[in-house]
Enzyme design. Sequence first.
Site, PDB file in Angstrom:
ATOM      1  N   HIS A   1      -6.099  -2.234  13.644  1.00 50.13           N
ATOM      2  CA  HIS A   1      -5.240  -1.310  13.916  1.00 50.13           C
ATOM      3  C   HIS A   1      -5.170   0.235  13.653  1.00 50.13           C
ATOM      4  O   HIS A   1      -4.921   0.111  12.378  1.00 50.13           O
ATOM      5  CB  HIS A   1      -3.798  -2.301  13.393  1.00 50.13           C
TER       6      HIS A   1
ATOM      7  N   ARG B   1       3.968  -2.941  20.595  1.00 49.90           N
ATOM      8  CA  ARG B   1       4.538  -2.382  19.461  1.00 49.90           C
ATOM      9  C   ARG B   1       5.146  -2.796  19.206  1.00 49.90           C
ATOM     10  O   ARG B   1       6.017  -3.723  17.393  1.00 49.90           O
ATOM     11  CB  ARG B   1       4.056  -0.675  19.000  1.00 49.90           C
TER      12      ARG B   1
ATOM     13  N   TYR C   1      -0.989   0.465  -6.080  1.00 43.77           N
ATOM     14  CA  TYR C   1      -0.636  -0.024  -7.425  1.00 43.77           C
ATOM     15  C   TYR C   1      -0.051  -1.099  -6.845  1.00 43.77           C
ATOM     16  O   TYR C   1       0.029  -2.007  -8.219  1.00 43.77           O
ATOM     17  CB  TYR C   1       0.615   0.712  -7.825  1.00 43.77           C
TER      18      TYR C   1
END
Length: 782
Positions: free
Chosen positions: A75, A28, A119
């Site tokens: 993921h 990570r 958006y």
Amino acid sequence: MAGVQTVSIAQEVRTRFIRYAMSVVTGRALPDVRDGLKPVQRRILFTMYNDSNLTFDRKAAKSAQIVGDVMGRYHPHGDGAIYDAMVRLSQEWVMRVPLVHGEGNFGSVDGDPPAAYRYTEAKLSAVAGNLLGELDFETIDYRDNYAGNRREPVVLPAQFPNLLVNGTSGIAVGMATNIPPHNFAEVLKACVVLIDNPDATVAVLMEKVKGPDFPLGGKIVTDRATLRKIYETGSGSIKVQGEWKEEDLGRGKSQIVVTSIPYGVDKGELEKTIGGMIEDRKLPQLLGLSNETNDKEGLRITLELRPNTDPALVMAYLYKHTDLQKNFAYNMTALVPLEDGKTMVPRDGLSLKDILQHFLDFRFATVKRRFEYHLRVLRRRIHILEGFAVIFNALDRAIKLIRESSGKADAAEKLKAAFKLDDEQTTAVLDAQLYKIAQMEIQKILEELAEKRKEAAKIEAILASKKKLWGVIRDEFEALTARFPERRKTRMAQDEDVLEFDEEAYIVRENANVVLTRNGWLKRVGRLQSVESTRVKEGDEVVAVIPASTLDHVAFFTDDGAAYTMRVNEVPATTGHGEPITKYFKLADGAKVIAAVTTDPRFTPADVPDGGPYLLVATSAGNVLRIPVALFRTESTKAGRRFVKLDDGDKAVMAKLVGAETGVMLASAGGHLIHFSIDSVNVVSGAAKGVIGIKVEGGDTCIGGVLVGGRFDKLQLETEAGKEQEFGPGAIKVQNRGGKGEKPGVRTKFARVLPPPIELVNWDELDGKAPRKAAEGDGASA
């Protein structure tokens, strides 16, 4: 009980924590030195390329779709983390070379957050193709995803050192990384240098890589020697400043235009900070600020100047007190491969050469696998063409065999037996339409066959020679540099660019009075008509008024032997109660201020021939010493400085500035008084215990005293009965220090030394006159 195993909880916690830590480190937080990516970034790019076909020449897709695909397939750590990582990959003020092309609101350098992923839309940038384009050539290894139903790449076949180009930051368990971005062309040129000269040092590589190249520009003021050490050791601090220019507005007016800011600085917060300075008049040379940033001219923060103001002085102040100058903590930590080339382990302290060499080793292996793939494809085609050539020479016979066969399988067996073909060649012949085979010209087949054989031989020659393979890699680097000829945005500053900060240049010289109360409250006032007229908290009282200019300092001395010095200009200017001294200094619990001294040369002369002026210090144990005031003229840290060494239970009871006085009188709680010459007190160069001034025995302690020979040389004491007694210089005969002194009254015991009256300075009379000696009435001592 069956199935139950007894284990050590300490060992189990240790084992599981190590497993967790390694998962965070490798899975990570830390980037891979080969492609410069963390797993979430790699999975985002791979999903956009492999699953969604969102290359730069395609139409962008909704970010929500991309995030969903990444989370569902590769993921499973939450949509927020994935979207944040994708947004960062698209931000041109974060990435030196953005890998994602975002459409819509993806945030701003002002700190504005991006719009929700429903958006916005995104696709890969053109440069990202150079991280992903060779996936189709079997150049890297794959592994199962978290669900075991898909395959994902272990690393991307990067064609440029993305770790250096775009940099990264991350915090793992027990380690962290913080790598700045660099110039694309410079990094590739350094790779070429290392290919040509594998023994090249970091200093040689730095002829190409001048230093970090931040997307927001700015200038690096760290010297080259320090940068070289940072690139050699993999850690250090790089100082970056924003750039500016002066614009003449005519009629004697001008303005500063900030054209770049340091990497990672929130422009909106920077503007708020500077605006607050203007509002609080901390920088009186500035009149106003406006944000004129636009797409055409780029970043523009304009600062309106007072007429006849030196802009360099203003910028030096802003560099000192705002994020227009910032230190980048360089920490080169990444996952690097072991000798097997597959097992990745965290490594810190990587040098510039280490990073480039790891990438070149990976690039060599990747290009080799790419050529091996192309060679396999070529050999397969050559094999097919050889089969067509055999069939064409006896086409009629082949057609007859096919016609006489009972099916495709029978036809295949007959063709293999008649023409010595293998399964692959036979399948290709049978899959070809007969009329096309009939129309084939043997010359075209032979020409393609010769071309493919020539190309295969060329690849075989490259694979057989490391030198040729490195030559191909070198040529590809040069072609990539020509394709993306990025100019530096961050300038390497010259010596004349570095502005020296002079704090006094920004302070308006004014006469001031520093007011100190018994409970430790501080404030600065201009003119003070009387001590009683200034505001204090209920139950508190003024114990000292210290005169000084705003350019000078005031030193506070506490009973635990610590001294704290601050510039008068930093003392809060207010007509209210002020601020507690503990806001500015870390006083020990229960410590009390016993004296305050001004460093204004009008009251405390500097550069006295004998090393003075001195501070005479007395302790409750009866010790005395003289210490130069010069040690306390400059600002101290919050922890202060020592001015006297004290034993356990001892404390400082007096610290008075010595002027024209010649003697000192001390008093003890038991009622003893002593009068001796100041010259008999040793001068020390630093904090010390001193010598015996008055001998105290049987639990008696020294409670303070007064200097004799000045304007206030009467020792005023309060007895345990609450009565006040006064002793002039002649009341106690002069004797040698170190004795018990005299006892004026058999039963008299003293509670405390009463401070002399506070006299205020008449600034109108003082201005323009020669410096005068300090006196307690001026507030030189509390």
